[in-house]
Scaffold this motif. Sequence first.
Motif, PDB file in Angstrom:
ATOM      1  N   SER A   5       0.939  -1.361   0.004  1.00  0.00           N
ATOM      2  CA  SER A   5       0.099  -0.016   0.024  1.00  0.00           C
ATOM      3  C   SER A   5       0.899   1.183  -0.002  1.00  0.00           C
ATOM      4  N   PHE A   6       0.219   2.320  -0.448  1.00  0.00           N
ATOM      5  CA  PHE A   6       0.954   3.680  -0.283  1.00  0.00           C
ATOM      6  C   PHE A   6       0.913   4.090   0.924  1.00  0.00           C
ATOM      7  N   ILE A   7       0.004   3.768   1.980  1.00  0.00           N
ATOM      8  CA  ILE A   7       0.144   4.244   3.318  1.00  0.00           C
ATOM      9  C   ILE A   7       0.726   3.227   4.201  1.00  0.00           C
ATOM     10  N   PRO A   8       1.634   4.113   5.162  1.00  0.00           N
ATOM     11  CA  PRO A   8       2.330   2.965   5.932  1.00  0.00           C
ATOM     12  C   PRO A   8       1.482   2.050   6.793  1.00  0.00           C
ATOM     13  N   PRO A   9       2.078   0.796   6.992  1.00  0.00           N
ATOM     14  CA  PRO A   9       1.018  -0.221   7.780  1.00  0.00           C
ATOM     15  C   PRO A   9       0.695   0.023   9.017  1.00  0.00           C
ATOM     16  N   TYR A  10       1.466   0.605   9.704  1.00  0.00           N
ATOM     17  CA  TYR A  10       0.963   1.036  11.082  1.00  0.00           C
ATOM     18  C   TYR A  10      -0.036   1.974  11.066  1.00  0.00           C
ATOM     19  N   ILE A  11      -0.211   2.837  10.128  1.00  0.00           N
ATOM     20  CA  ILE A  11      -1.379   3.869   9.906  1.00  0.00           C
ATOM     21  C   ILE A  11      -2.662   3.055   9.704  1.00  0.00           C
ATOM     22  N   LYS A  12      -2.530   2.062   8.704  1.00  0.00           N
ATOM     23  CA  LYS A  12      -3.649   1.363   8.185  1.00  0.00           C
ATOM     24  C   LYS A  12      -4.219   0.584   9.450  1.00  0.00           C
ATOM     25  N   ILE A  13      -3.269   0.074  10.136  1.00  0.00           N
ATOM     26  CA  ILE A  13      -3.893  -0.819  11.316  1.00  0.00           C
ATOM     27  C   ILE A  13      -4.360  -0.030  12.496  1.00  0.00           C
ATOM     28  N   GLY A  14      -3.886   1.233  12.517  1.00  0.00           N
ATOM     29  CA  GLY A  14      -4.288   2.105  13.768  1.00  0.00           C
ATOM     30  C   GLY A  14      -5.586   2.621  13.207  1.00  0.00           C
ATOM     31  N   ALA A  15      -6.046   2.986  11.981  1.00  0.00           N
ATOM     32  CA  ALA A  15      -7.212   3.323  11.616  1.00  0.00           C
ATOM     33  C   ALA A  15      -8.316   2.301  11.848  1.00  0.00           C
ATOM     34  N   LEU A  16      -7.542   1.028  11.543  1.00  0.00           N
ATOM     35  CA  LEU A  16      -8.772  -0.193  11.519  1.00  0.00           C
ATOM     36  C   LEU A  16      -9.268  -0.005  12.982  1.00  0.00           C
ATOM     37  N   ASP A 124       2.037  11.231  -5.364  1.00  0.00           N
ATOM     38  CA  ASP A 124       3.092  11.428  -3.829  1.00  0.00           C
ATOM     39  C   ASP A 124       2.821  12.319  -3.178  1.00  0.00           C
ATOM     40  N   ASN A 125       2.737  13.539  -3.741  1.00  0.00           N
ATOM     41  CA  ASN A 125       2.556  14.792  -2.883  1.00  0.00           C
ATOM     42  C   ASN A 125       1.359  14.488  -2.016  1.00  0.00           C
ATOM     43  N   LEU A 126       0.295  14.098  -2.660  1.00  0.00           N
ATOM     44  CA  LEU A 126      -1.190  13.721  -1.708  1.00  0.00           C
ATOM     45  C   LEU A 126      -0.603  12.861  -0.272  1.00  0.00           C
ATOM     46  N   ILE A 127       0.126  11.687  -0.591  1.00  0.00           N
ATOM     47  CA  ILE A 127       0.401  10.906   0.448  1.00  0.00           C
ATOM     48  C   ILE A 127       1.466  11.996   1.704  1.00  0.00           C
ATOM     49  N   ASP A 128       2.259  12.608   0.891  1.00  0.00           N
ATOM     50  CA  ASP A 128       3.141  13.540   1.950  1.00  0.00           C
ATOM     51  C   ASP A 128       2.246  14.544   2.789  1.00  0.00           C
ATOM     52  N   MET A 129       1.330  15.011   2.018  1.00  0.00           N
ATOM     53  CA  MET A 129       0.241  16.061   2.537  1.00  0.00           C
ATOM     54  C   MET A 129      -0.422  15.184   3.842  1.00  0.00           C
ATOM     55  N   LEU A 130      -1.049  14.157   3.598  1.00  0.00           N
ATOM     56  CA  LEU A 130      -1.873  13.474   4.485  1.00  0.00           C
ATOM     57  C   LEU A 130      -0.946  12.572   5.698  1.00  0.00           C
ATOM     58  N   PHE A 131       0.174  12.406   5.530  1.00  0.00           N
ATOM     59  CA  PHE A 131       0.817  11.789   6.476  1.00  0.00           C
ATOM     60  C   PHE A 131       2.030  12.293   6.845  1.00  0.00           C
ATOM     61  N   LYS A 132       2.388  13.579   6.670  1.00  0.00           N
ATOM     62  CA  LYS A 132       3.587  14.262   7.049  1.00  0.00           C
ATOM     63  C   LYS A 132       3.735  14.155   8.539  1.00  0.00           C
ATOM     64  N   ASP A 155      -7.484   2.281   0.299  1.00  0.00           N
ATOM     65  CA  ASP A 155      -6.880   2.481   1.444  1.00  0.00           C
ATOM     66  C   ASP A 155      -7.065   4.135   2.275  1.00  0.00           C
ATOM     67  N   VAL A 156      -7.292   5.103   1.504  1.00  0.00           N
ATOM     68  CA  VAL A 156      -7.405   6.482   2.140  1.00  0.00           C
ATOM     69  C   VAL A 156      -8.808   6.456   2.498  1.00  0.00           C
ATOM     70  N   SER A 157      -9.709   5.987   1.876  1.00  0.00           N
ATOM     71  CA  SER A 157     -11.032   5.841   2.255  1.00  0.00           C
ATOM     72  C   SER A 157     -11.429   5.252   3.650  1.00  0.00           C
ATOM     73  N   LYS A 158     -10.685   4.546   3.977  1.00  0.00           N
ATOM     74  CA  LYS A 158     -10.631   3.577   5.354  1.00  0.00           C
ATOM     75  C   LYS A 158     -10.068   4.618   6.587  1.00  0.00           C
ATOM     76  N   ILE A 159      -9.355   5.754   6.060  1.00  0.00           N
ATOM     77  CA  ILE A 159      -9.002   6.810   7.079  1.00  0.00           C
ATOM     78  C   ILE A 159      -9.466   8.094   7.171  1.00  0.00           C
ATOM     79  N   LEU A 160     -10.034   8.435   5.805  1.00  0.00           N
ATOM     80  CA  LEU A 160     -10.524   9.772   5.745  1.00  0.00           C
ATOM     81  C   LEU A 160     -11.857   9.840   5.072  1.00  0.00           C
TER      82      LEU A 160
END
Length: 359
Positions: A5-16, A124-132, A155-160
């Motif tokens: 995924s484009f999103i770090p694994p621990y962030i995905k787990i944390g969101a879940l 790539d800029n979107l990911i940096d903006m979201l998870f800086k 992936d992003v829809s599960k978090i935001l």
Amino acid sequence: IEMTSFIPPYIKIGALLKKRISDGEYTGKFPSTNDLVRELGVSPMTVNKAVGELVRDGLIYRKIGSGTFVATRKKERKKTGRIIYFVPDKAYGLRHPFHAGVFLGITKAAMDSGHEAIFQDREDNLIDMLFKNKSELNFDGIIFSRWDNRKMIDDVSKILPMLEIGISNVNDRIPSVHFDDTNGSFQAVKYLIGLGHRRIGFITGYMTWKEGEHRFDGYKRALQEAGIPLDGKLVVEDEWTDPAGCRCASRLLQLDERPSAIFCASDHMAFGAMSCIKEKGLMIPGDISIIGFNNVEASSYVSPALTTVEIPFQETGARALQCMISMVGGVTLSEEDLTLKTRFIIRNSCCSPKSWRET
């Protein structure tokens, strides 16, 4: 949990885990690291990092010798008041008049409601903006259009909260602000039929985007109600661009019995078609009538001025921003909230077919 995924694994787990806490799935004692490792198929390090974020957010707490527990009072995620409008660069970003108009509407509505709207066109800029800031999301939600990266969207829809402008097939769970495309195209083709046209061509962009499919539905419905059989040779599909409109018109003009009118699913395809018709030495509307869809600014300046179906660009952006604010506040949107009406605009690109005028 899929970790490619484009999103770090621990962030995905944390969101879940946050969602499970919010939904009341976890109460009292929180699952152990070993339990989560077995269930989610990730490393203990990933679980521990995600759980550490929950502890810092005050959602859970640890008791030495007893385990980890869900906090009685759950801390809500702090709202930032910041909304992203994302259109990938390959969809022309703000260079396209529709996206530019939509963003203007979003920006105006954001200023009126005390929010901030930010445009982005690179993933790539979107990911940096979201998870800086890795411990806290920097935005309340994302409005997007013409984005087809299913994996990243999922992936992003599960978090935001996410909201689409226009209807596509990328994710059925994400609501979309859209237009009554079917009725808009129905009114356009019905108008041509009322002028006396029976052979009406239909030029559309690829129907992977639902707008094309819905506009085709309106075209078919108008023919059916008038008792005109659908002729597949009169339906041409290509890219949503001016050159593609020219290519499509060329194919229609090569038919043994060419159409007396053409309905295009976008103004830009209509511009290309008009160029082709003129290059062939034909007159608009004397030889062929033509209608577009969208009412981009240039449609009133081409010669002849293009009859078209208007979708309100700025109103679309304002409605999208209002819907996103509602979603962030936990409100479920209705179909009425999400649907915008079209408007038929008559200009100078249509008249009765030559066969009628000569009788």
